[in-house]
Scaffold this motif. Structure first.
Motif, PDB file in Angstrom:
ATOM      1  N   LYS A   4       0.851  -1.203   0.000  1.00 38.49           N
ATOM      2  CA  LYS A   4       0.000   0.000   0.000  1.00 38.49           C
ATOM      3  C   LYS A   4       0.877   1.240   0.000  1.00 38.49           C
ATOM      4  CE  LYS A   4      -4.081  -1.784   2.290  1.00 38.49           C
ATOM      5  NZ  LYS A   4      -4.895  -1.791   3.499  1.00 38.49           N
ATOM      6  N   VAL A   5       0.590   2.171  -0.910  1.00 35.78           N
ATOM      7  CA  VAL A   5       1.330   3.444  -0.957  1.00 35.78           C
ATOM      8  C   VAL A   5       0.360   4.562  -0.598  1.00 35.78           C
ATOM      9  CG1 VAL A   5       2.653   5.041  -2.383  1.00 35.78           C
ATOM     10  CG2 VAL A   5       2.835   2.574  -2.799  1.00 35.78           C
ATOM     11  N   TYR A   6       0.575   5.181   0.544  1.00 36.34           N
ATOM     12  CA  TYR A   6      -0.285   6.282   0.995  1.00 36.34           C
ATOM     13  C   TYR A   6       0.225   7.609   0.458  1.00 36.34           C
ATOM     14  CZ  TYR A   6      -2.132   2.929   4.362  1.00 36.34           C
ATOM     15  OH  TYR A   6      -2.713   1.833   4.936  1.00 36.34           O
ATOM     16  N   GLN A  48       2.521   7.625  10.325  1.00 39.97           N
ATOM     17  CA  GLN A  48       3.605   8.556  10.023  1.00 39.97           C
ATOM     18  C   GLN A  48       3.497   9.732  10.995  1.00 39.97           C
ATOM     19  OE1 GLN A  48       5.181  11.188   9.348  1.00 39.97           O
ATOM     20  NE2 GLN A  48       6.605  10.893   7.664  1.00 39.97           N
ATOM     21  N   PRO A  49       4.235   9.693  12.103  1.00 45.37           N
ATOM     22  CA  PRO A  49       4.016  10.676  13.178  1.00 45.37           C
ATOM     23  C   PRO A  49       4.292  12.127  12.774  1.00 45.37           C
ATOM     24  CG  PRO A  49       5.987   9.331  13.602  1.00 45.37           C
ATOM     25  CD  PRO A  49       5.257   8.701  12.460  1.00 45.37           C
ATOM     26  N   PHE A  50       5.055  12.345  11.693  1.00 44.90           N
ATOM     27  CA  PHE A  50       5.329  13.709  11.254  1.00 44.90           C
ATOM     28  C   PHE A  50       4.185  14.260  10.377  1.00 44.90           C
ATOM     29  CE2 PHE A  50       9.390  11.886  12.375  1.00 44.90           C
ATOM     30  CZ  PHE A  50      10.052  12.924  13.023  1.00 44.90           C
ATOM     31  N   VAL A  55       3.943   7.089   2.703  1.00 44.90           N
ATOM     32  CA  VAL A  55       4.227   5.994   3.636  1.00 44.90           C
ATOM     33  C   VAL A  55       3.885   4.704   2.894  1.00 44.90           C
ATOM     34  CG1 VAL A  55       3.674   4.955   5.876  1.00 44.90           C
ATOM     35  CG2 VAL A  55       3.349   7.403   5.541  1.00 44.90           C
ATOM     36  N   ILE A  56       4.649   3.647   3.126  1.00 44.27           N
ATOM     37  CA  ILE A  56       4.243   2.361   2.561  1.00 44.27           C
ATOM     38  C   ILE A  56       3.915   1.389   3.691  1.00 44.27           C
ATOM     39  CG2 ILE A  56       5.554   2.578   0.397  1.00 44.27           C
ATOM     40  CD1 ILE A  56       6.884   0.022   2.687  1.00 44.27           C
ATOM     41  N   TYR A  61       5.265  -4.421   7.619  1.00 44.28           N
ATOM     42  CA  TYR A  61       6.408  -3.496   7.584  1.00 44.28           C
ATOM     43  C   TYR A  61       5.935  -2.124   7.092  1.00 44.28           C
ATOM     44  CZ  TYR A  61      11.265  -1.991   6.661  1.00 44.28           C
ATOM     45  OH  TYR A  61      12.477  -1.336   6.662  1.00 44.28           O
ATOM     46  N   THR A  62       6.149  -1.103   7.920  1.00 46.80           N
ATOM     47  CA  THR A  62       5.758   0.268   7.566  1.00 46.80           C
ATOM     48  C   THR A  62       7.026   1.094   7.412  1.00 46.80           C
ATOM     49  OG1 THR A  62       3.737   0.054   8.864  1.00 46.80           O
ATOM     50  CG2 THR A  62       4.452   2.298   8.352  1.00 46.80           C
TER      51      THR A  62
END
Lengths: 210, 210
Positions: A4-6, A48-50, A55-56, A61-62
């Motif tokens: 998955k590509v966000y 993604q905390p920033f 994000v993948i 696995y992130t």
């Protein structure tokens, strides 16, 4: 499991999807609308905390940061699809050098121009003419150096297409497209030939059609 | 042949010398005085056309961009000295992620603060209070995320010291030293423990003594 590509509508996401396309790796784009603040929801900040894209998610696995992600897949699938790292550690070093140069000398002035030329009115801030001019000047100086480099080797990393070239494609699309400064590419013979070569790759045609 | 490192007085050069020290690789610092414009001489521009430090010369191999250089040596001498990349490709991916985060979310605000707090009068420009405050705010937000990360793992890349941690040391030295904002580290329990841990490594003591 399909990766998955966000965040696929933006240059940094395209950088990584382009890498996946060159490697022949299947992926599923998951749109994140920055204008609606979808990158600041609690669910997204868990990933993604920033609050930045892309994000993948690859199974459990992130990973985030487009240039970290392209290195990971280029290495993990080195012998599948296009080899994007070079044959030796020395070649890879040079590839990495031009990826870093893109991050620090190419991406920032084009991003500033894009924000102030294409998005100022949409985002409700005043277009900064001085910043646009300074960015164009900085970018011009960098392009003069690329021109010299590309008069000596076919691609930035050497005689082979690599992450070094791939990294430049999405921001150059902004430059020749919405911000209408294609002349900065066309005024430089070797940069112009290089751009025609890399922007005509089937991988990029595929990403543009998404 | 001993590796020549051009430009050793600055953070980016220290990042790479720190890597060489961790790997036990001998090097010779070659000072480049930016105040005297030594990075813009024709000889230097032959080495590094963008006029930026650091650059290494390793026999007939020349490479620039500190983060490209640390990757090259961490990989080339993977089994010598400290392993700085992790054991698996997935671990390396996470290391690369935090190296990228340093480049984009940590280095820039500290650099802006350093320039405006320590160098404005020396370089003859007006200290920009607004920029200093905005930089501190940005950095504070990043440090809050590091605090959470470091409450979950001993180091940024995982349970092992890596390029991810090493990359942060030189800019943090500016933060706790000349720009006098050590409280930004000390106010955050896990960041503070991490900083004590990584800044007490013998490699860093060695670089500080240069």
């Amino acid at each position: 499991m399909v990766i998955k590509v966000y965040g696929p509508a933006y240059a940094s996401s395209k950088r990584l999807m382009l890498c996946l396309a060159e490697k022949g790796i299947e992926f599923e784009p998951v749109p994140i609308d920055l204008f609606k603040g979808e990158h600041k929801t609690p669910e997204f900040l868990e990933l993604q905390p920033f609050g930045q894209v892309p994000v993948i998610q690859d199974g459990d696995y992130t990973l985030y940061e487009s240039r970290a992600i392209i290195r990971y897949y280029a290495e993990k699938y080195k012998s599948q699809g296009t080899d994007l790292l070079g044959k030796t550690m020395e070649e890879r070093g040079v590839v990495e050098q031009w990826v870093e140069i893109e991050a620090h000398n190419y991406h920032p002035p084009i991003l500033d121009m894009t924000m102030h030329i294409s998005f100022a009115s949409k985002l409700g801030f005043t277009q900064d003419e001085k910043l646009i001019n300074e960015s164009e000047e900085k970018l011009g100086k960098a392009l003069d150096i690329y021109e010299k480099r590309l008069s000596e080797s076919k691609y930035l990393g050497g005689e082979f297409f690599s992450l070094a070239d791939l990294s430049y494609i999405p921001m150059t699309e902004y430059l020749v497209g919405p911000i209408e400064k294609e002349y900065m590419i066309r005024d430089r013979k070797h940069v112009s030939i290089w751009w025609d070569e890399i922007s005509n790759r089937p991988s990029w045609k595929k990403i543009q059609q998404l």
